[in-house]
Design a protein around this motif. Sequence first.
Motif, mmCIF file in Angstrom:
data_model
loop_
_atom_site.group_PDB
_atom_site.id
_atom_site.type_symbol
_atom_site.label_atom_id
_atom_site.label_comp_id
_atom_site.label_asym_id
_atom_site.label_seq_id
_atom_site.Cartn_x
_atom_site.Cartn_y
_atom_site.Cartn_z
ATOM 1 N N MET A 134 0.843 -1.176 0.000
ATOM 2 C CA MET A 134 0.000 0.000 0.000
ATOM 3 C C MET A 134 0.892 1.244 0.000
ATOM 4 N N ILE A 135 0.578 2.169 -0.864
ATOM 5 C CA ILE A 135 1.316 3.425 -0.949
ATOM 6 C C ILE A 135 0.384 4.548 -0.512
ATOM 7 N N VAL A 136 0.885 5.373 0.395
ATOM 8 C CA VAL A 136 0.103 6.526 0.847
ATOM 9 C C VAL A 136 0.923 7.784 0.584
ATOM 10 N N SER A 137 0.225 8.860 0.379
ATOM 11 C CA SER A 137 0.911 10.139 0.202
ATOM 12 C C SER A 137 0.084 11.222 0.868
ATOM 13 N N THR A 138 0.748 12.321 1.107
ATOM 14 C CA THR A 138 0.072 13.471 1.690
ATOM 15 C C THR A 138 0.794 14.730 1.232
ATOM 16 N N THR A 139 0.172 15.845 1.422
ATOM 17 C CA THR A 139 0.772 17.120 1.055
ATOM 18 C C THR A 139 0.834 18.013 2.278
ATOM 19 N N LEU A 140 1.989 18.583 2.499
ATOM 20 C CA LEU A 140 2.184 19.582 3.540
ATOM 21 C C LEU A 140 2.611 20.865 2.850
ATOM 22 N N VAL A 141 2.084 21.966 3.299
ATOM 23 C CA VAL A 141 2.482 23.261 2.763
ATOM 24 C C VAL A 141 3.191 24.005 3.889
ATOM 25 N N VAL A 142 4.450 24.358 3.654
ATOM 26 C CA VAL A 142 5.221 25.117 4.636
ATOM 27 C C VAL A 142 5.181 26.574 4.189
ATOM 28 N N LEU A 143 4.703 27.423 5.073
ATOM 29 C CA LEU A 143 4.588 28.851 4.795
ATOM 30 C C LEU A 143 5.575 29.619 5.658
ATOM 31 N N GLY A 144 6.003 30.745 5.165
ATOM 32 C CA GLY A 144 6.896 31.575 5.954
ATOM 33 C C GLY A 144 7.350 32.769 5.151
ATOM 34 N N CYS A 145 8.146 33.577 5.774
ATOM 35 C CA CYS A 145 8.709 34.762 5.135
ATOM 36 C C CYS A 145 10.225 34.654 5.187
ATOM 37 N N ALA A 146 10.841 35.106 4.108
ATOM 38 C CA ALA A 146 12.302 35.160 4.062
ATOM 39 C C ALA A 146 12.700 36.524 3.526
ATOM 40 N N GLU A 147 13.441 37.241 4.323
ATOM 41 C CA GLU A 147 13.976 38.525 3.879
ATOM 42 C C GLU A 147 15.388 38.265 3.385
ATOM 43 N N ILE A 148 15.637 38.578 2.121
ATOM 44 C CA ILE A 148 16.935 38.317 1.514
ATOM 45 C C ILE A 148 17.627 39.648 1.256
ATOM 46 N N ASP A 149 18.826 39.800 1.826
ATOM 47 C CA ASP A 149 19.544 41.063 1.676
ATOM 48 C C ASP A 149 20.388 41.073 0.404
ATOM 49 N N ASP A 150 21.130 42.142 0.195
ATOM 50 C CA ASP A 150 21.928 42.307 -1.019
ATOM 51 C C ASP A 150 23.046 41.266 -1.146
ATOM 52 N N ASP A 151 23.440 40.671 -0.032
ATOM 53 C CA ASP A 151 24.491 39.652 -0.034
ATOM 54 C C ASP A 151 23.917 38.241 -0.151
ATOM 55 N N LEU A 152 22.630 38.130 -0.502
ATOM 56 C CA LEU A 152 21.906 36.855 -0.606
ATOM 57 C C LEU A 152 21.925 36.069 0.697
ATOM 58 N N ARG A 153 21.772 36.799 1.781
ATOM 59 C CA ARG A 153 21.639 36.213 3.107
ATOM 60 C C ARG A 153 20.163 36.307 3.472
ATOM 61 N N ALA A 154 19.549 35.160 3.792
ATOM 62 C CA ALA A 154 18.118 35.107 4.088
ATOM 63 C C ALA A 154 17.889 35.003 5.587
ATOM 64 N N THR A 155 16.894 35.736 6.071
ATOM 65 C CA THR A 155 16.430 35.608 7.452
ATOM 66 C C THR A 155 14.994 35.117 7.379
ATOM 67 N N VAL A 156 14.739 33.983 8.032
ATOM 68 C CA VAL A 156 13.446 33.307 7.938
ATOM 69 C C VAL A 156 12.600 33.601 9.178
ATOM 70 N N THR A 157 11.331 33.959 8.941
ATOM 71 C CA THR A 157 10.396 34.215 10.041
ATOM 72 C C THR A 157 9.039 33.611 9.704
ATOM 73 N N ASP A 158 8.189 33.532 10.688
ATOM 74 C CA ASP A 158 6.789 33.123 10.538
ATOM 75 C C ASP A 158 6.599 31.783 9.837
ATOM 76 N N LEU A 159 7.469 30.801 10.126
ATOM 77 C CA LEU A 159 7.311 29.483 9.523
ATOM 78 C C LEU A 159 6.144 28.737 10.161
ATOM 79 N N SER A 160 5.329 28.139 9.318
ATOM 80 C CA SER A 160 4.210 27.323 9.802
ATOM 81 C C SER A 160 3.914 26.241 8.769
ATOM 82 N N ILE A 161 3.159 25.243 9.182
ATOM 83 C CA ILE A 161 2.797 24.136 8.306
ATOM 84 C C ILE A 161 1.290 24.079 8.190
ATOM 85 N N GLU A 162 0.808 24.017 6.950
ATOM 86 C CA GLU A 162 -0.615 23.777 6.705
ATOM 87 C C GLU A 162 -0.753 22.299 6.373
#
Length: 87
Positions: A1-29
Amino acid sequence: MIVSTTLVVLGCAEIDDDLRATVTDLSIEEGGMLASLASAAIEPQLAKFRGRSFQVADLKIPGLRVCDVRLTAGERVRFTVQLATTA
């Protein structure tokens, strides 16, 4: 038996000029019992990223690979990355 599911990960990433990302507000639907179990397993990993900064080019997640990347612009700009297991 094969089962599957979908998870959606939401969040915000602020990316600066040096391509450095800061991640906030991560959640899973999720929907359904299997997704809830998967969400419970993934949540501690998400907690490690909340509020942290990292170099975008250095991002590697063990066991996962990038399958697809999409950028859509409208009223909001949406950056979507689809991941799959490497196994």
